[in-house]
Design a protein around this motif. Structure first.
Motif, PDB file in Angstrom:
ATOM      1  N   LYS A 189       0.815  -1.214   0.000  1.00  0.00           N
ATOM      2  CA  LYS A 189       0.000   0.000   0.000  1.00  0.00           C
ATOM      3  C   LYS A 189       0.850   1.267   0.000  1.00  0.00           C
ATOM      4  CE  LYS A 189      -3.937  -1.992   2.386  1.00  0.00           C
ATOM      5  NZ  LYS A 189      -4.668  -2.081   3.660  1.00  0.00           N
ATOM      6  N   PHE A 190       1.924   1.282   0.815  1.00  0.00           N
ATOM      7  CA  PHE A 190       2.721   2.515   0.916  1.00  0.00           C
ATOM      8  C   PHE A 190       3.370   2.833  -0.421  1.00  0.00           C
ATOM      9  CE2 PHE A 190       4.959   5.855   2.878  1.00  0.00           C
ATOM     10  CZ  PHE A 190       6.266   5.840   2.424  1.00  0.00           C
ATOM     11  N   GLU A 191       3.827   1.811  -1.137  1.00  0.00           N
ATOM     12  CA  GLU A 191       4.466   2.055  -2.436  1.00  0.00           C
ATOM     13  C   GLU A 191       3.460   2.587  -3.449  1.00  0.00           C
ATOM     14  OE1 GLU A 191       7.629  -1.530  -1.650  1.00  0.00           O
ATOM     15  OE2 GLU A 191       6.574  -1.473  -3.575  1.00  0.00           O
ATOM     16  N   GLU A 192       2.189   2.223  -3.314  1.00  0.00           N
ATOM     17  CA  GLU A 192       1.170   2.783  -4.206  1.00  0.00           C
ATOM     18  C   GLU A 192       1.045   4.281  -3.991  1.00  0.00           C
ATOM     19  OE1 GLU A 192      -0.695   1.206  -6.661  1.00  0.00           O
ATOM     20  OE2 GLU A 192       0.821  -0.327  -6.311  1.00  0.00           O
ATOM     21  N   GLN A 193       1.203   4.742  -2.763  1.00  0.00           N
ATOM     22  CA  GLN A 193       1.162   6.187  -2.505  1.00  0.00           C
ATOM     23  C   GLN A 193       2.363   6.870  -3.158  1.00  0.00           C
ATOM     24  OE1 GLN A 193       0.691   7.132   1.649  1.00  0.00           O
ATOM     25  NE2 GLN A 193      -0.885   5.596   1.948  1.00  0.00           N
ATOM     26  N   VAL A 194       3.514   6.224  -3.102  1.00  0.00           N
ATOM     27  CA  VAL A 194       4.712   6.782  -3.740  1.00  0.00           C
ATOM     28  C   VAL A 194       4.470   6.927  -5.240  1.00  0.00           C
ATOM     29  CG1 VAL A 194       7.125   6.322  -4.300  1.00  0.00           C
ATOM     30  CG2 VAL A 194       6.277   5.884  -1.989  1.00  0.00           C
ATOM     31  N   HIS A 195       3.864   5.913  -5.854  1.00  0.00           N
ATOM     32  CA  HIS A 195       3.587   5.969  -7.291  1.00  0.00           C
ATOM     33  C   HIS A 195       2.659   7.135  -7.626  1.00  0.00           C
ATOM     34  CE1 HIS A 195       4.215   1.349  -7.098  1.00  0.00           C
ATOM     35  NE2 HIS A 195       5.381   1.980  -7.212  1.00  0.00           N
ATOM     36  N   ALA A 196       1.674   7.394  -6.742  1.00  0.00           N
ATOM     37  CA  ALA A 196       0.727   8.484  -7.002  1.00  0.00           C
ATOM     38  C   ALA A 196       1.433   9.841  -6.990  1.00  0.00           C
ATOM     39  CB  ALA A 196      -0.384   8.460  -5.959  1.00  0.00           C
ATOM     40  N   TYR A 197       2.482   9.977  -6.177  1.00  0.00           N
ATOM     41  CA  TYR A 197       3.220  11.242  -6.111  1.00  0.00           C
ATOM     42  C   TYR A 197       4.201  11.391  -7.274  1.00  0.00           C
ATOM     43  CZ  TYR A 197       1.715  12.806  -1.476  1.00  0.00           C
ATOM     44  OH  TYR A 197       0.986  13.275  -0.424  1.00  0.00           O
ATOM     45  N   ARG A 198       4.855  10.319  -7.657  1.00  0.00           N
ATOM     46  CA  ARG A 198       5.968  10.388  -8.601  1.00  0.00           C
ATOM     47  C   ARG A 198       5.580  10.066 -10.040  1.00  0.00           C
ATOM     48  NH1 ARG A 198       7.988  12.655  -4.885  1.00  0.00           N
ATOM     49  NH2 ARG A 198       7.283  14.220  -6.368  1.00  0.00           N
ATOM     50  N   GLU A 199       4.357   9.611 -10.269  1.00  0.00           N
ATOM     51  CA  GLU A 199       3.929   9.257 -11.620  1.00  0.00           C
ATOM     52  C   GLU A 199       2.588   9.912 -11.928  1.00  0.00           C
ATOM     53  OE1 GLU A 199       3.879   5.016 -11.336  1.00  0.00           O
ATOM     54  OE2 GLU A 199       6.062   4.824 -11.441  1.00  0.00           O
ATOM     55  N   GLY A 200       2.237   9.938 -13.210  1.00  0.00           N
ATOM     56  CA  GLY A 200       0.995  10.590 -13.597  1.00  0.00           C
ATOM     57  C   GLY A 200      -0.240   9.734 -13.437  1.00  0.00           C
ATOM     58  N   ALA A 201      -0.076   8.409 -13.320  1.00  0.00           N
ATOM     59  CA  ALA A 201      -1.231   7.503 -13.331  1.00  0.00           C
ATOM     60  C   ALA A 201      -1.612   7.094 -11.916  1.00  0.00           C
ATOM     61  CB  ALA A 201      -0.898   6.256 -14.142  1.00  0.00           C
TER      62      ALA A 201
END
Lengths: 408, 72
Positions: B45-57
């Motif tokens: 779950k925490f890595e999904e939050q990182v993806h939301a900040y660092r990527e457009g999708a």
């Protein structure tokens, strides 16, 4: 004659014998269960394309995050959910909003809290619920609310669910400094102009989920979604440099539609391997189209230890309004140099180890402890490391009167 | 081209979903394993939050949607 006496004897004995006595002292037990999960994470990154300084400059950042999740099942029908956490963020680029190097502007704290309730109708396989929550940091506050509904068939081989989540955000600064949101914070040299006359952002997320068991070892999930955002979608303290050497605050369109579709296939192979494969395609009206592939291969070393190496590959096209540092033209209506919206590919390998003894004394069961590490690299040079520790346990409590033993 | 890709994915999924076996509760020992859980359970779950900040999708089975943060 002899057969007649045997038949009468058998009939008489059957009338006198009983398989089980009716136990008038039996009481139906009600059990409540509390699942607790504690998550601690550490994240660090660095790159040289900070949006605060127009697409150039350090993006050095560390995040220390702690989160807890509690699911309290009062009985088989009602579940209460609470989750919350605290993120401590240290960002070198935030320090460059006013070019004053200080710990006050470099460090931020984000706190969040959510609560929810769900109710099941077991005969029909239906579960419905609602949730609400908020999050606060110095330059952002958000209030959210949502509804969800799911239906599973009697054999539990098919499940469909739908969830609507809404976020109402406020981008003004000052919340953690005196308790009142004051105004939008622009870069220090651009504060003579009121760049935006609004400070709110609204987001709607509609997520669908279709889960299907294919056979005893395979299940598939399809996750289409739809998201809509409106309001202030720009970040007020992001700079944009133009070809004529002028600079302005980032300006993005006020509406954004997003359509993601994800597919997940989980397969149990042999007695020890589980392959989790995930693919997502994404489109939005900012011009971003992306593909995501995530592969995990969990290996059960024993009944308690599982090691899972994984790799994630991602690629996206650039947003229409993105350009590199100094490449924007002053005649453009929308402009950004935020490299998170640029064209790039990324790769994220990692490994997780999970120890699940499911052991304990009395009503408390220690479920599992999991440690996960991931290395993230983006094609524009960003590198990041993430380490996560998860601890989970369950407490079961009996409610109502206890049984009285039925001694002869 | 992108619409064709999405269409092909949906056709493959629907064909695969039709060839399904009925699984009784006592045959679910593999399906009930923790690693077979759908979605993004546990430490993901925490890595999904990182993806939301660092990527457009965002979204599409991710535990992090749009909004609620200064992210994309």
């Amino acid at each position: 004659m002899k057969k007649r006496y045997i038949a009468i004897g058998l009939l008489a004995s059957s009338l006198a014998s009983f398989g089980q006595r009716s136990d008038s002292t039996y009481r139906k037990k009600k059990l409540s269960a509390t699942d607790v999960q504690i998550i601690m994470s550490y994240y660090t990154q660095d790159n040289d394309h900070s949006a605060v300084t127009g697409g150039t400059g350090t993006e050095d950042l560390q995040v220390y995050a702690t989160q807890f999740t509690v699911d309290y099942q009062t009985d088989s029908l009602n579940t209460f959910h609470v989750d919350g956490g605290l993120d401590i963020i240290s960002s070198a680029s935030t320090d460059n909003i006013d070019y004053v190097q200080s710990s006050a502007s470099k460090t931020d704290v984000r706190s969040h809290l959510n609560a929810g309730y769900s109710r099941s109708i077991r005969r029909k396989g239906i579960t419905a619920g609602a949730n609400t929550g908020f999050s606060i940091e110095s330059d952002y506050s958000s209030f959210n609310t949502g509804l969800f509904f799911s239906k599973i068939n009697s054999s539990q081989s098919r499940e469909i669910s739908i969830a609507l989540q809404m976020f109402f955000d406020d981008l003004r600064w000052g919340r953690l400094h005196g308790g009142k949101p004051e105004k939008l914070i622009y870069p220090v040299e651009l504060r003579s102009v009121e760049w935006f006359d609004h400070y709110r952002r609204t987001s709607y997320n509609l997520d669908l989920s279709f889960y299907r068991v294919i056979n005893r070892r395979m299940a598939i999930g399809v996750y289409p979604g739809l998201a809509y955002q409106s309001g202030l979608l720009s970040t007020p303290f992001h700079r944009v440099y133009f070809s004529d050497r002028s600079k302005r605050v980032e300006n993005l369109p006020g509406d954004r539609f997003k359509i993601p579709i994800g597919v997940q296939l989980n397969t149990f192979i042999g007695g020890r391997w589980i392959f989790r494969t995930y693919y997502r395609v994404y489109w939005d009206n900012f011009g971003i189209f992306s593909n995501t592939i995530n592969l995990e291969a969990a290996y059960k070393m024993s009944g308690r230890f599982t090691v899972t190496p994984f790799i994630r590959i991602y690629g996206q096209t650039s947003a229409d309004d993105f350009k590199n540092y100094g490449d924007h033209d002053v005649s453009e209506e929308f402009y950004t140099s935020d490299y998170d919206l640029s064209r790039f590919e990324s790769i994220k390998p990692g490994v997780s180890v999970r120890f699940a003894p499911y052991s304990g004394s009395g009503p408390t069961t220690f479920n599992a402890i999991e440690l996960r590490y991931a290395f993230y690299r983006r094609s524009d040079g960003m590198e990041a490391h993430t380490a996560t520790l998860v601890i989970s346990y369950t407490k079961v409590k009996q409610k109502g009167p206890r049984n009285i033993s039925n001694k002869p | 081209m992108r619409i064709r890709s999405i269409y092909k994915i949906l056709v493959i999924i629907s064909l695969g979903a039709t060839a399904c076996e009925s699984v009784r509760p006592y045959q679910r020992v593999y399906l009930n394993d923790y690693e077979m859980k759908p979605g993004q359970p546990g430490s993901r779950k925490f890595e999904e939050q990182v993806h939301a900040y660092r990527e457009g999708a965002t979204g599409g089975g991710s535990s992090k949607g749009s909004g609620g943060c200064g992210c994309n």
